[in-house]
Design a protein around this motif. Structure first.
Motif, PDB file in Angstrom:
ATOM      1  N   GLU A  34      22.168 -34.454  14.592  1.00  0.00           N
ATOM      2  CA  GLU A  34      23.517 -34.012  14.966  1.00  0.00           C
ATOM      3  C   GLU A  34      24.132 -34.894  16.041  1.00  0.00           C
ATOM      4  O   GLU A  34      25.313 -35.246  15.974  1.00  0.00           O
ATOM      5  CB  GLU A  34      23.485 -32.561  15.452  1.00  0.00           C
ATOM      6  N   ILE A  35      23.331 -35.282  17.040  1.00  0.00           N
ATOM      7  CA  ILE A  35      23.885 -36.095  18.120  1.00  0.00           C
ATOM      8  C   ILE A  35      24.179 -37.516  17.641  1.00  0.00           C
ATOM      9  O   ILE A  35      25.074 -38.197  18.170  1.00  0.00           O
ATOM     10  CB  ILE A  35      22.914 -36.111  19.326  1.00  0.00           C
ATOM     11  N   THR A  36      23.454 -37.979  16.604  1.00  0.00           N
ATOM     12  CA  THR A  36      23.722 -39.306  16.061  1.00  0.00           C
ATOM     13  C   THR A  36      24.987 -39.321  15.218  1.00  0.00           C
ATOM     14  O   THR A  36      25.741 -40.303  15.227  1.00  0.00           O
ATOM     15  CB  THR A  36      22.521 -39.788  15.230  1.00  0.00           C
ATOM     16  N   SER A  37      25.227 -38.239  14.492  1.00  0.00           N
ATOM     17  CA  SER A  37      26.405 -38.170  13.618  1.00  0.00           C
ATOM     18  C   SER A  37      27.677 -37.786  14.358  1.00  0.00           C
ATOM     19  O   SER A  37      28.761 -37.808  13.765  1.00  0.00           O
ATOM     20  CB  SER A  37      26.140 -37.155  12.495  1.00  0.00           C
ATOM     21  N   THR A  38      27.599 -37.413  15.609  1.00  0.00           N
ATOM     22  CA  THR A  38      28.775 -36.998  16.374  1.00  0.00           C
ATOM     23  C   THR A  38      29.523 -38.224  16.884  1.00  0.00           C
ATOM     24  O   THR A  38      28.925 -39.149  17.437  1.00  0.00           O
ATOM     25  CB  THR A  38      28.371 -36.114  17.568  1.00  0.00           C
ATOM     26  N   ILE A  77      13.429 -31.420  17.236  1.00  0.00           N
ATOM     27  CA  ILE A  77      13.873 -32.694  17.824  1.00  0.00           C
ATOM     28  C   ILE A  77      14.596 -33.536  16.781  1.00  0.00           C
ATOM     29  O   ILE A  77      15.627 -34.165  17.064  1.00  0.00           O
ATOM     30  CB  ILE A  77      12.668 -33.448  18.410  1.00  0.00           C
ATOM     31  N   ARG A  78      14.097 -33.550  15.535  1.00  0.00           N
ATOM     32  CA  ARG A  78      14.760 -34.324  14.483  1.00  0.00           C
ATOM     33  C   ARG A  78      16.138 -33.765  14.174  1.00  0.00           C
ATOM     34  O   ARG A  78      17.104 -34.522  13.994  1.00  0.00           O
ATOM     35  CB  ARG A  78      13.886 -34.336  13.225  1.00  0.00           C
ATOM     36  N   ALA A  79      16.258 -32.437  14.120  1.00  0.00           N
ATOM     37  CA  ALA A  79      17.564 -31.832  13.840  1.00  0.00           C
ATOM     38  C   ALA A  79      18.561 -32.115  14.967  1.00  0.00           C
ATOM     39  O   ALA A  79      19.735 -32.412  14.720  1.00  0.00           O
ATOM     40  CB  ALA A  79      17.397 -30.326  13.645  1.00  0.00           C
ATOM     41  N   PHE A  80      18.083 -32.042  16.207  1.00  0.00           N
ATOM     42  CA  PHE A  80      18.950 -32.355  17.345  1.00  0.00           C
ATOM     43  C   PHE A  80      19.391 -33.816  17.302  1.00  0.00           C
ATOM     44  O   PHE A  80      20.558 -34.142  17.563  1.00  0.00           O
ATOM     45  CB  PHE A  80      18.208 -32.056  18.648  1.00  0.00           C
ATOM     46  N   GLY A  81      18.470 -34.715  16.942  1.00  0.00           N
ATOM     47  CA  GLY A  81      18.806 -36.131  16.865  1.00  0.00           C
ATOM     48  C   GLY A  81      19.789 -36.434  15.755  1.00  0.00           C
ATOM     49  O   GLY A  81      20.682 -37.279  15.921  1.00  0.00           O
ATOM     50  N   LEU A 105      21.325 -24.535  20.117  1.00  0.00           N
ATOM     51  CA  LEU A 105      21.284 -24.275  18.685  1.00  0.00           C
ATOM     52  C   LEU A 105      19.968 -24.720  18.072  1.00  0.00           C
ATOM     53  O   LEU A 105      19.362 -23.998  17.264  1.00  0.00           O
ATOM     54  CB  LEU A 105      22.460 -24.987  18.008  1.00  0.00           C
ATOM     55  N   HIS A 106      19.501 -25.895  18.428  1.00  0.00           N
ATOM     56  CA  HIS A 106      18.303 -26.458  17.792  1.00  0.00           C
ATOM     57  C   HIS A 106      17.016 -26.107  18.536  1.00  0.00           C
ATOM     58  O   HIS A 106      15.929 -26.323  17.991  1.00  0.00           O
ATOM     59  CB  HIS A 106      18.438 -27.975  17.702  1.00  0.00           C
ATOM     60  N   PHE A 107      17.122 -25.611  19.745  1.00  0.00           N
ATOM     61  CA  PHE A 107      15.939 -25.191  20.505  1.00  0.00           C
ATOM     62  C   PHE A 107      16.145 -23.744  20.956  1.00  0.00           C
ATOM     63  O   PHE A 107      16.481 -23.484  22.111  1.00  0.00           O
ATOM     64  CB  PHE A 107      15.712 -26.112  21.708  1.00  0.00           C
ATOM     65  N   PRO A 108      15.991 -22.801  20.031  1.00  0.00           N
ATOM     66  CA  PRO A 108      16.250 -21.387  20.389  1.00  0.00           C
ATOM     67  C   PRO A 108      15.229 -20.865  21.389  1.00  0.00           C
ATOM     68  O   PRO A 108      14.091 -21.348  21.479  1.00  0.00           O
ATOM     69  CB  PRO A 108      16.141 -20.667  19.046  1.00  0.00           C
ATOM     70  N   LEU A 159      26.828 -30.847  24.518  1.00  0.00           N
ATOM     71  CA  LEU A 159      25.381 -31.066  24.588  1.00  0.00           C
ATOM     72  C   LEU A 159      24.624 -29.755  24.730  1.00  0.00           C
ATOM     73  O   LEU A 159      23.576 -29.548  24.106  1.00  0.00           O
ATOM     74  CB  LEU A 159      25.058 -31.996  25.754  1.00  0.00           C
ATOM     75  N   SER A 160      25.126 -28.860  25.580  1.00  0.00           N
ATOM     76  CA  SER A 160      24.447 -27.566  25.772  1.00  0.00           C
ATOM     77  C   SER A 160      24.449 -26.762  24.485  1.00  0.00           C
ATOM     78  O   SER A 160      23.457 -26.099  24.152  1.00  0.00           O
ATOM     79  CB  SER A 160      25.134 -26.797  26.895  1.00  0.00           C
TER      80      SER A 160
END
Length: 534
Positions: free
Chosen positions: A31-35, A25-29, A63-66, A57-58
């Motif tokens: 990337e989505i924050t820096s985009t 969840i932290r890694a996903f957050g 990528l972060h939730f394999p 988004l997909s």
């Protein structure tokens, strides 16, 4: 020749899921924050904007939730985890290699881990049922015990799954294909619009995203609602850009028009496609966009909606409809009170008076008896279950009444103990009951009348007097006053005073129920003297 015993292999199924770990969840957050989503404005059409946003988004989610595949046996307990299975495998290997010290260590670890998972399963699945309804109890018991739901056979079960799906899709698509397509030329009176479309701000999208329910199912191509609500501030700005672009161009993105259809049988067994009900799972962002459109459309048509419309209206329900229906029925009975055609058939309608607190004594007495019976069964009170209500009703129906028979015996005309026939005529029972009530009216009126009026005789209420009603007693406000408009023997017609206004509704009450306002009481509140500043 020795016969070999073949032990059947335990059947197992492979389950694929995406675990939600805190690190993922932290890694996903991050990337989505820096985009930066400003590049979406470079697309020429809103369909390209929505498709690019959905694909990005997909990609981040995959990528972060394999995807993780886990094999589970059909006989595994619900608290069995992957760690327990690996420990059991190591324990068995240690036993086969005759490493008994290591085997005992692994055996104790398996026991401890199983106990921990059992306690966790109990707290998450069983303990919460103490605060839930009986339906949840039943569902969880079926889940824990492995009781499967009854098998549902859809039409075309002998076909391949792809052919069966095409059969169902073709049937429901045929319904829409019979309708003519929308002709844009018929909207020339409305297009182009005289005003620009409304704009959606990022903070409004953020508020709608936070309202989403994470426990609801979502579209198979969507990011889980749990992540959408958690990262609503980051997703609000690009979604606002897409929504505004769609409103300006008048085009709804195609990627948000696809939905997952689940056919649910209306009856069992389901032998026809016509007996299927479709449950649609539309994309989450399409629902958010539709919520804005629904609000705007409702503001335009709100004044044109029929007042008797109760469905699909916020703040109304079937309870409001039932109240309106009962009110219309009672008004209809009032209109039929003096109908000559009913009187010619010997039918008379007696409408209860509005100011009579005892206008429905038979039903009120039955309700009081039922309340007493429920309290006799459980003196502490509390919620009434269907079983307790059924038992109390059965006891009341079996109780012997003043006529020497119970309600069950009056209905079935048979003895409730011996089932023998009782020589009984319904007309005789009705006539005797009616005569008994008529003979009791006089003593009942005298016992309920105030002692002061019973000694005075006729009340001294005349036309033009201001009166109170005895039944209007309350501790929260002063008694309302009424003006006597007409007098008819023991009855009089009164109208209510509200402030300095006289209401048009007239009530018919007994003169003995009225209390004359003493002449010394002022008819309005005197004005308070003002205190000077000096």
């Amino acid at each position: 020749m020795r016969a070999r015993t073949i032990i059947p292999k335990k059947s197992s199924i492979e389950i694929a899921f995406r675990p939600f770990r805190e690190s993922n969840i932290r890694a996903f957050g991050e990337e989505i924050t820096s985009t930066s989503w400003s590049y979406l404005l470079e697309h020429p059409t809103v369909e390209d904007m929505a498709s690019d946003f959905q694909d990005s988004l997909s990609r981040m989610f995959h990528l972060h939730f394999p995807l993780v595949n886990v094999k589970r046996r059909s006989r595994d307990k619900p608290w069995i985890t992957k760690r327990i299975l690996s420990l059991i495998k190591e324990r068995q290997c240690a036993f086969k290699s005759n490493r008994m010290a290591h085997y005992r260590n692994l055996r104790n670890r398996v026991k401890r881990e199983v106990q921990v998972q059992k306690d966790h399963f109990y707290s998450q699945k069983v303990m919460i049922l103490r605060k839930s309804n009986p339906k949840s109890w039943h569902q969880q018991i079926r889940s824990i015990t492995g009781m499967n739901k009854r098998a549902t056979s859809l039409p075309g079960c002998e076909m391949r799954p792809i052919d069966q799906a095409n059969l169902i899709n073709g049937h429901f698509a045929r319904i829409c294909s019979q309708l003519p397509p929308l002709d844009i030329s018929t909207l020339q009176y409305f297009l182009p619009a005289s005003q620009p479309p409304p704009r959606v701000e990022a903070y409004q999208v953020h508020q709608e995203l936070r309202k989403l329910n994470a426990s609801k199912s979502c579209h198979h191509d969507d990011v889980p609602v749990r992540l959408i609500t958690e990262f609503a501030p980051e997703l609000a700005e690009p979604l606002a850009m897409i929504f505004n672009s769609s409103l300006e161009s008048g085009i709804f993105p195609d990627c948000w028009k696809n939905s997952d259809i689940v056919p649910i049988p209306k009856t069992f067994p389901c032998n026809s496609v016509d007996l299927l009900r479709l449950i649609s799972l539309t994309p989450t962002f399409a629902k958010v966009f539709e919520s804005f459109l629904t609000k705007w459309l409702y503001q335009d048509i709100r004044n044109k909606i029929d007042k008797q419309q109760f469905g699909n209206i916020k703040g109304s329900s079937t309870s409001h409809y039932m109240i309106s229906l009962i009110d219309s029925i009672l008004k209809g009975f009032s209109a039929l009170q003096h109908d000559e055609s009913l009187r010619s058939q010997g039918i008379t309608l007696e409408i209860g008076r509005a100011k009579n607190i005892n206008k429905n004594p038979v039903a009120e007495k039955a309700v009081r008896e039922l309340e007493d019976e429920l309290l006799r069964d459980d003196p502490r009170g509390g919620p009434v279950t269907p079983l307790a209500l059924a038992l109390a009703t059965a006891r009341l129906n079996s109780r012997i009444r003043g006529v020497g028979l119970s309600a069950r015996e009056l209905w079935t005309q048979r003895d409730q103990f011996t089932s023998e026939q009782i020589p009984l005529r319904d007309m005789d029972v009705i006539t005797n009951q009616h005569e008994k009530r008529l003979s009791n009216h006089g003593p009942s009126m005298e016992s309920k009348a105030p002692k002061r009026l019973s000694s005075m005789g006729e009340s001294l209420v005349h036309v033009g007097d201001l009166v109170y009603l005895r039944s209007d007693r309350t501790k929260t406000q002063a008694r309302p006053r009424y003006l006597v408009c007409s007098v008819d023997n023991d009855w009089c017609n009164i109208r209510k005073f509200v402030g300095s206004q006289l209401r048009s509704t007239s009530y018919r009450v007994r003169r003995s129920d009225c209390l004359k306002v003493p002449p010394g009481i002022p008819t309005s509140h005197p004005s308070r003297p003002r205190v000077s500043d000096g």
